[in-house]
Motif scaffolding. Sequence first.
Motif, PDB file in Angstrom:
ATOM      1  N   VAL A 136       0.852  -1.194   0.000  1.00  0.00           N
ATOM      2  CA  VAL A 136       0.000   0.000   0.000  1.00  0.00           C
ATOM      3  C   VAL A 136       0.889   1.246   0.000  1.00  0.00           C
ATOM      4  O   VAL A 136       0.489   2.306   0.463  1.00  0.00           O
ATOM      5  CB  VAL A 136      -0.932   0.015   1.237  1.00  0.00           C
ATOM      6  N   ILE A 182      -6.038  -4.161  -6.430  1.00  0.00           N
ATOM      7  CA  ILE A 182      -7.219  -3.360  -6.117  1.00  0.00           C
ATOM      8  C   ILE A 182      -6.965  -1.982  -6.722  1.00  0.00           C
ATOM      9  O   ILE A 182      -6.016  -1.289  -6.334  1.00  0.00           O
ATOM     10  CB  ILE A 182      -7.466  -3.272  -4.602  1.00  0.00           C
ATOM     11  N   LEU A 183      -7.763  -1.640  -7.718  1.00  0.00           N
ATOM     12  CA  LEU A 183      -7.555  -0.403  -8.471  1.00  0.00           C
ATOM     13  C   LEU A 183      -8.620   0.614  -8.094  1.00  0.00           C
ATOM     14  O   LEU A 183      -9.795   0.257  -7.934  1.00  0.00           O
ATOM     15  CB  LEU A 183      -7.655  -0.687  -9.975  1.00  0.00           C
ATOM     16  N   GLU A 184      -8.210   1.879  -7.990  1.00  0.00           N
ATOM     17  CA  GLU A 184      -9.169   2.951  -7.740  1.00  0.00           C
ATOM     18  C   GLU A 184      -9.656   3.467  -9.089  1.00  0.00           C
ATOM     19  O   GLU A 184      -8.855   3.715 -10.001  1.00  0.00           O
ATOM     20  CB  GLU A 184      -8.487   4.082  -6.949  1.00  0.00           C
ATOM     21  N   GLU A 185     -10.957   3.602  -9.188  1.00  0.00           N
ATOM     22  CA  GLU A 185     -11.564   4.163 -10.405  1.00  0.00           C
ATOM     23  C   GLU A 185     -10.849   5.466 -10.780  1.00  0.00           C
ATOM     24  O   GLU A 185     -10.580   6.297  -9.911  1.00  0.00           O
ATOM     25  CB  GLU A 185     -13.038   4.439 -10.075  1.00  0.00           C
ATOM     26  N   GLY A 186     -10.529   5.647 -12.035  1.00  0.00           N
ATOM     27  CA  GLY A 186      -9.859   6.859 -12.486  1.00  0.00           C
ATOM     28  C   GLY A 186      -8.349   6.750 -12.547  1.00  0.00           C
ATOM     29  O   GLY A 186      -7.672   7.655 -13.056  1.00  0.00           O
ATOM     30  N   PHE A 187      -7.780   5.642 -12.063  1.00  0.00           N
ATOM     31  CA  PHE A 187      -6.322   5.495 -12.077  1.00  0.00           C
ATOM     32  C   PHE A 187      -5.841   5.408 -13.526  1.00  0.00           C
ATOM     33  O   PHE A 187      -6.415   4.679 -14.330  1.00  0.00           O
ATOM     34  CB  PHE A 187      -5.915   4.240 -11.307  1.00  0.00           C
ATOM     35  N   VAL A 225     -11.938  -3.371  -8.852  1.00  0.00           N
ATOM     36  CA  VAL A 225     -11.965  -1.916  -8.982  1.00  0.00           C
ATOM     37  C   VAL A 225     -12.931  -1.367  -7.941  1.00  0.00           C
ATOM     38  O   VAL A 225     -14.033  -1.901  -7.781  1.00  0.00           O
ATOM     39  CB  VAL A 225     -12.430  -1.487 -10.393  1.00  0.00           C
ATOM     40  N   VAL A 226     -12.511  -0.323  -7.228  1.00  0.00           N
ATOM     41  CA  VAL A 226     -13.418   0.346  -6.287  1.00  0.00           C
ATOM     42  C   VAL A 226     -13.590   1.806  -6.710  1.00  0.00           C
ATOM     43  O   VAL A 226     -12.776   2.352  -7.455  1.00  0.00           O
ATOM     44  CB  VAL A 226     -12.913   0.263  -4.822  1.00  0.00           C
ATOM     45  N   GLU A 227     -14.671   2.424  -6.243  1.00  0.00           N
ATOM     46  CA  GLU A 227     -15.011   3.777  -6.645  1.00  0.00           C
ATOM     47  C   GLU A 227     -13.917   4.773  -6.249  1.00  0.00           C
ATOM     48  O   GLU A 227     -13.210   4.563  -5.266  1.00  0.00           O
ATOM     49  CB  GLU A 227     -16.330   4.225  -5.998  1.00  0.00           C
ATOM     50  N   GLY A 236     -11.962   7.470  -4.499  1.00  0.00           N
ATOM     51  CA  GLY A 236     -12.046   7.869  -3.098  1.00  0.00           C
ATOM     52  C   GLY A 236     -12.179   6.695  -2.139  1.00  0.00           C
ATOM     53  O   GLY A 236     -12.188   6.892  -0.928  1.00  0.00           O
ATOM     54  N   LYS A 237     -12.275   5.457  -2.665  1.00  0.00           N
ATOM     55  CA  LYS A 237     -12.398   4.289  -1.793  1.00  0.00           C
ATOM     56  C   LYS A 237     -11.116   3.465  -1.749  1.00  0.00           C
ATOM     57  O   LYS A 237     -11.084   2.368  -1.185  1.00  0.00           O
ATOM     58  CB  LYS A 237     -13.564   3.394  -2.255  1.00  0.00           C
ATOM     59  N   ALA A 238     -10.049   3.943  -2.421  1.00  0.00           N
ATOM     60  CA  ALA A 238      -8.738   3.310  -2.332  1.00  0.00           C
ATOM     61  C   ALA A 238      -7.741   4.426  -2.629  1.00  0.00           C
ATOM     62  O   ALA A 238      -8.110   5.605  -2.624  1.00  0.00           O
ATOM     63  CB  ALA A 238      -8.603   2.157  -3.314  1.00  0.00           C
ATOM     64  N   ASP A 239      -6.496   4.094  -2.908  1.00  0.00           N
ATOM     65  CA  ASP A 239      -5.509   5.141  -3.160  1.00  0.00           C
ATOM     66  C   ASP A 239      -4.643   4.748  -4.353  1.00  0.00           C
ATOM     67  O   ASP A 239      -3.484   4.387  -4.206  1.00  0.00           O
ATOM     68  CB  ASP A 239      -4.663   5.351  -1.904  1.00  0.00           C
ATOM     69  N   PHE A 258      -3.504  -0.825  -4.863  1.00  0.00           N
ATOM     70  CA  PHE A 258      -2.949  -1.708  -3.838  1.00  0.00           C
ATOM     71  C   PHE A 258      -2.662  -3.037  -4.522  1.00  0.00           C
ATOM     72  O   PHE A 258      -3.450  -3.492  -5.355  1.00  0.00           O
ATOM     73  CB  PHE A 258      -3.946  -1.950  -2.694  1.00  0.00           C
TER      74      PHE A 258
END
Lengths: 351, 351
Positions: free
Chosen positions: A73, A111-116, A146-148, A150-153, A156
């Motif tokens: 992380v 684990i990917l953040e949407e918009g990456f 994939v998470v929305e 603001g729900k990851a960074d 990971f």
Amino acid sequence: MTKRFERSLDIKNGRVDMTHGSGGRAMAQLIEQMFAKAFDNPALAEGNDQARLTLPMVNGKAPRLAFSTDSYVISPLFFPGGNIGSLAVHGTVNDVAMAGAKPLWLSAGFILEEGFPLADLADIIETMASAAKECGVQIVTGDTKVVEKGKADGVFINTAGVGVFDESLDLSTHNIKVGDAILVSGTLGDHGVAVMAEREKLVFDEPVLTDSAPLNGLIEAMVKSGVELHALRDPTRGGLATTLNEMAQSASVGMRLEEAAIPVRPSVRGVCEILGLDPLYIANEGKLIAFCPAAQAEKLLAVMRLHREGRNAAIIGTVVEDENNFVEMKTSFGGNRMVDWLAGEQLPRIC
Amino acid sequence: MTKRFERSLDIKNGRVDMTHGSGGRAMAQLIEQMFAKAFDNPALAEGNDQARLTLPMVNGKAPRLAFSTDSYVISPLFFPGGNIGSLAVHGTVNDVAMAGAKPLWLSAGFILEEGFPLADLADIIETMASAAKECGVQIVTGDTKVVEKGKADGVFINTAGVGVFDESLDLSTHNIKVGDAILVSGTLGDHGVAVMAEREKLVFDEPVLTDSAPLNGLIEAMVKSGVELHALRDPTRGGLATTLNEMAQSASVGMRLEEAAIPVRPSVRGVCEILGLDPLYIANEGKLIAFCPAAQAEKLLAVMRLHREGRNAAIIGTVVEDENNFVEMKTSFGGNRMVDWLAGEQLPRIC
């Protein structure tokens, strides 16, 4: 074992805080009092960084595996000398190799953040592929979530690694004996300082790079040397100090270090002095600590120094009898200092 | 294989969006054009949900392993019939079991958000421990990371699983043959509808529970039956429709389904009608699809129905020759319908 925690976890009202991920005492307490208690089994109870597993018998012989996992992380994702992808390969390969097993296969969960940005993801994936090739392992199975926003960074990554023991080697903290020499494979603190410098946009004359590197080649050479290796461990989160305290407790011994013998780059020492950090508590990602009989330490040191990842290796101390399992250090000024566990959180999200 | 993607990924300017985690076509493209390309190796290229690995020879025999991983990012963390902990155990155990291997060991990597209540974490851990016990597997190695508040969403869990093949079983999509019968082990859509109901606070007369359950026991019974099993797969993200399309493409066959034969609970069907969802695209966490010669399908069905996790099993279709690898369905009204891949994102963060 629980005596080292001043108070028990307040499971009813407590909340996760950053110290629970620091590698230090709070994390050890969380693991011991929640995870290890619930998942209780012999492999986990051994308290190594990887499980050692015995497969069902094949023609009268039971093959043995090492199995380890880490989630990564780190922030920022890209830092001098590497990125989260190389770290995710080296870190898990090293955890498998520390048991004396030959790492063969990795899994990779993203684990990917949407918009990456896909371009950044492509860089990370390419770096992972190169790192795996360099380590001689294959990434054989994976998963993507994939998470929305603001729900990851960003990203990971979790990797799990499987390795095989091809000889009857048994490197474990429990083998450490009073009188053993303690060696490190090189300079301490490089990874943590490189990441922090990137995070804080610090500029140095001589840039500090992460030491993130695979150690399976070095370990193979150490094993082949014929020296009676007792235990290996990589001092990642919590640094040398915390790792040695864990090992001292697990092996029911004490340890005595020589500060003057511990290799630290001048640039790393300088940054640490300015920022009030202690290199002994900073994460390393390409270093190992080795234990062997004192009489064989010089031979082991010579073998390590011949290898690229061990060229700055040093003998830094001795295992002693100590019912308190203290790690103490003779300082460069001739005094004595307790080297305690990392108590709080020195550098968050360093791996 | 790339022909199924209308346009290639815009790696330079593109960004991750929710469809990349949906289990559908966008995710398949991301995996094929980025991950599989970079990590290229035979085990990964097989395209199964788990890697099948051959260990070095032991006394003239080479033991075989199955190795799989999944990260779990489900929201909400607690839902009717389970929580992220049971899901993280069942999901990975099932992926290992689908190869015909016996799941033995799991790793568990936790990413915790600062501020997460320890009481909730304790519940999740207890649930994982019970689920592991029920599955007959041990959680033997783990890792805990903590990120700052707002940089994750409560808890993400990664599990990786290792299993052994104790016979010369080889269940793989590539074994599917024209003429094979297609069976499912029970009702479709329960997991997705249960999670969505919790998320949207829907109230039903008859609550829908997740079907999350271990399938290794059912599979053991199916293997022991002596029926010539060709392939097994669990229809998780993307549901039955997407899983069958993946398999049809991978095996270079077509599939023909009978809508009337596909088991769906009336309550699930009702919710889907109201919300405009299709049960064929909804994730399941305790169901499998099986392929076997048509002549042995009734025998397999009988064996499955004797097991708790297979009591609502059904024969739902047939494998046919089809150069387009289409999955088609005869509807209950007598028409014919194309059953395509999931194109967008039906239910985000369902597992």
